[in-house]
Design a protein around this motif. Structure first.
Motif, PDB file in Angstrom:
ATOM      1  N   GLN A 125     102.180  67.751  52.810  1.00 34.26           N
ATOM      2  CA  GLN A 125     103.419  68.888  53.609  1.00 34.26           C
ATOM      3  C   GLN A 125     104.671  69.203  52.319  1.00 34.26           C
ATOM      4  OE1 GLN A 125     104.578  68.158  57.894  1.00 34.26           O
ATOM      5  NE2 GLN A 125     106.562  69.518  56.363  1.00 34.26           N
ATOM      6  N   CYS A 126     104.406  70.634  52.327  1.00 36.72           N
ATOM      7  CA  CYS A 126     106.225  70.889  51.565  1.00 36.72           C
ATOM      8  C   CYS A 126     106.774  70.969  53.153  1.00 36.72           C
ATOM      9  CB  CYS A 126     106.181  72.567  51.278  1.00 36.72           C
ATOM     10  SG  CYS A 126     107.111  73.006  51.012  1.00 36.72           S
ATOM     11  N   CYS A 127     108.169  70.319  52.456  1.00 37.37           N
ATOM     12  CA  CYS A 127     109.216  69.929  53.389  1.00 37.37           C
ATOM     13  C   CYS A 127     110.520  70.773  52.918  1.00 37.37           C
ATOM     14  CB  CYS A 127     108.616  68.523  53.880  1.00 37.37           C
ATOM     15  SG  CYS A 127     110.312  68.184  55.238  1.00 37.37           S
ATOM     16  N   THR A 129     113.702  69.718  54.584  1.00 32.11           N
ATOM     17  CA  THR A 129     114.334  68.347  55.689  1.00 32.11           C
ATOM     18  C   THR A 129     114.290  67.250  55.028  1.00 32.11           C
ATOM     19  OG1 THR A 129     112.350  68.539  57.786  1.00 32.11           O
ATOM     20  CG2 THR A 129     114.817  70.281  57.880  1.00 32.11           C
ATOM     21  N   ILE A 142     113.709  62.577  57.790  1.00 32.24           N
ATOM     22  CA  ILE A 142     113.129  63.965  57.142  1.00 32.24           C
ATOM     23  C   ILE A 142     112.424  64.064  58.802  1.00 32.24           C
ATOM     24  CG2 ILE A 142     111.115  62.909  54.765  1.00 32.24           C
ATOM     25  CD1 ILE A 142     109.047  61.922  56.595  1.00 32.24           C
ATOM     26  N   LEU A 144     109.464  66.733  60.687  1.00 33.86           N
ATOM     27  CA  LEU A 144     108.407  66.929  60.639  1.00 33.86           C
ATOM     28  C   LEU A 144     107.733  67.483  62.542  1.00 33.86           C
ATOM     29  CD1 LEU A 144     106.784  64.273  58.506  1.00 33.86           C
ATOM     30  CD2 LEU A 144     107.955  66.196  57.640  1.00 33.86           C
ATOM     31  N   ASN A 148     101.709  68.910  62.969  1.00 29.70           N
ATOM     32  CA  ASN A 148     101.008  68.302  60.824  1.00 29.70           C
ATOM     33  C   ASN A 148     100.371  67.610  61.280  1.00 29.70           C
ATOM     34  OD1 ASN A 148     102.737  70.776  61.148  1.00 29.70           O
ATOM     35  ND2 ASN A 148     104.281  69.868  59.204  1.00 29.70           N
ATOM     36  N   HIS A 151     102.871  64.361  60.311  1.00 33.04           N
ATOM     37  CA  HIS A 151     103.359  63.748  60.529  1.00 33.04           C
ATOM     38  C   HIS A 151     102.632  62.962  61.417  1.00 33.04           C
ATOM     39  CE1 HIS A 151     104.811  63.822  64.976  1.00 33.04           C
ATOM     40  NE2 HIS A 151     105.985  63.571  64.616  1.00 33.04           N
ATOM     41  N   GLY A 177     101.979  73.915  51.558  1.00 32.37           N
ATOM     42  CA  GLY A 177     102.680  74.175  53.083  1.00 32.37           C
ATOM     43  C   GLY A 177     102.469  75.524  53.173  1.00 32.37           C
ATOM     44  N   HIS A 224     109.362  68.686  66.748  1.00 32.24           N
ATOM     45  CA  HIS A 224     109.748  67.606  65.728  1.00 32.24           C
ATOM     46  C   HIS A 224     109.580  66.318  66.426  1.00 32.24           C
ATOM     47  CE1 HIS A 224     109.722  72.020  63.611  1.00 32.24           C
ATOM     48  NE2 HIS A 224     109.438  71.416  62.567  1.00 32.24           N
TER      49      HIS A 224
END
Ligand SMILES: Cc1cc2nc3c(=O)[nH]c(=O)nc-3n(C[C@H](O)[C@H](O)[C@H](O)COP(=O)(O)O)c2cc1C
Ligand SMILES: [Zn+2]
Ligand SMILES: [Zn+2]
Length: 253
Positions: A125-127, A129, A142, A144, A148, A151, A177, A224
């Protein structure tokens, strides 16, 4: 011939009409707008609305009826007040969480592809953080969203990789994303190589790291999970300019 921009993911379509469906994020023609090159002052005059659940930013006079990323209604969008004020005691007294949203929007971030594995299947996935938190030992964090698929994979395997993107790799942001690995194979047609920990690394990344989660340092923060991890390996691949969140936002306008 016109250029049409997807309002959700920024995908550009060339043609007389918008496409029936965005090939990246799946929205219909109603979410496409004709690309007009706006002057810098006009760009600043466009209202920006931020989803308080997933941080998706929508531009327009009103918030969208529902969030294209997480599906919540328009009531969960806040207007980003881009108005600049002189910092006085009154300005500080008037400030609250609504004005803090615009301030937080000034935090700068990079954009990365976080990948992981579970039972011999891969996902990513795009991230934004991703941060290095300590140098000795080398550790990153990170953050998440629990919904997701990535995750789920990080929790299951305890390992992940981060592929750093170059400033021109906005298509990777769209691919990773705006859609879930639950519905599509995001790696179809993408060149990647497996890292030592089994997680896929994008072949055309700028650099990558591999990491191992420290379970006793992982924090549940509500929507998250904040994962803290030891960096177990990593390498520079191409020495070019890195993609940042603000470069990506500019590419969407
Ligand atoms: C620019 C951008 C930044 C994002 N940053 C994060 C992030 O830091 N953490 C997160 O959980 N999701 C983030 N997302 C959302 C996920 O990439 C998105 O929900 C993805 O579809 C999840 O895919 P998955 O279900 O296959 O894991 C971001 C999305 C974009 C477009
Ligand atoms: Zn789209
Ligand atoms: Zn949302």
């Amino acid at each position: 011939m016109n250029k049409w921009r997807c309002n959700v993911c920024g995908y550009i379509h060339e043609g007389d009409k918008p496409p029936a469906e965005c090939p990246i994020c799946g929205v219909g023609p109603e979410d496409f707008v004709v690309v007009k090159e706006l002057a810098a002052e006009q760009q600043l005059a466009v209202k920006r609305w931020k989803c308080t659940v997933c941080d998706y930013v929508h531009t327009g006079d009103t918030p969208p009826d529902s969030c294209p990323l997480c599906g919540v209604g328009s009531e969960l969008f806040v207007l980003l007040l881009d108005e600049a004020v002189k910092l006085t005691r009154e300005a500080v007294a008037e400030a609250g969480p609504e004005t803090a949203n615009s301030a937080l929007d000034k935090i700068s971030y990079g954009l990365y592809i976080v990948t992981s594995i579970k039972d011999n299947t891969i996902n990513g996935q795009c991230c934004n953080t991703v941060f290095q938190v300590t140098s000795n030992p080398l550790r990153v964090s990170i953050c998440l969203n629990k919904n997701n698929l990535t995750h789920e994979y990080v929790v299951a395997s305890g390992v992940f990789a981060v592929s750093m993107l170059g400033s021109d790799q906005t298509d990777a942001v769209r691919r990773f994303g705006y859609q879930s690995g639950r519905n599509v194979d995001k790696f179809a047609g993408i060149e990647y190589i497996f890292g030592k920990n089994g997680c896929p690394i994008l072949k055309d990344c700028l650099a990558y790291i591999e990491a191992k989660v420290l379970p006793d340092k992982t924090v549940d923060i509500g929507t998250h999970t904040l994962f803290i991890a030891d960096v177990t390996s990593g390498r520079m691949v191409a020495n070019a300019e890195a993609l940042t969140y603000s470069l990506y936002r500019r590419s969407k306008r």
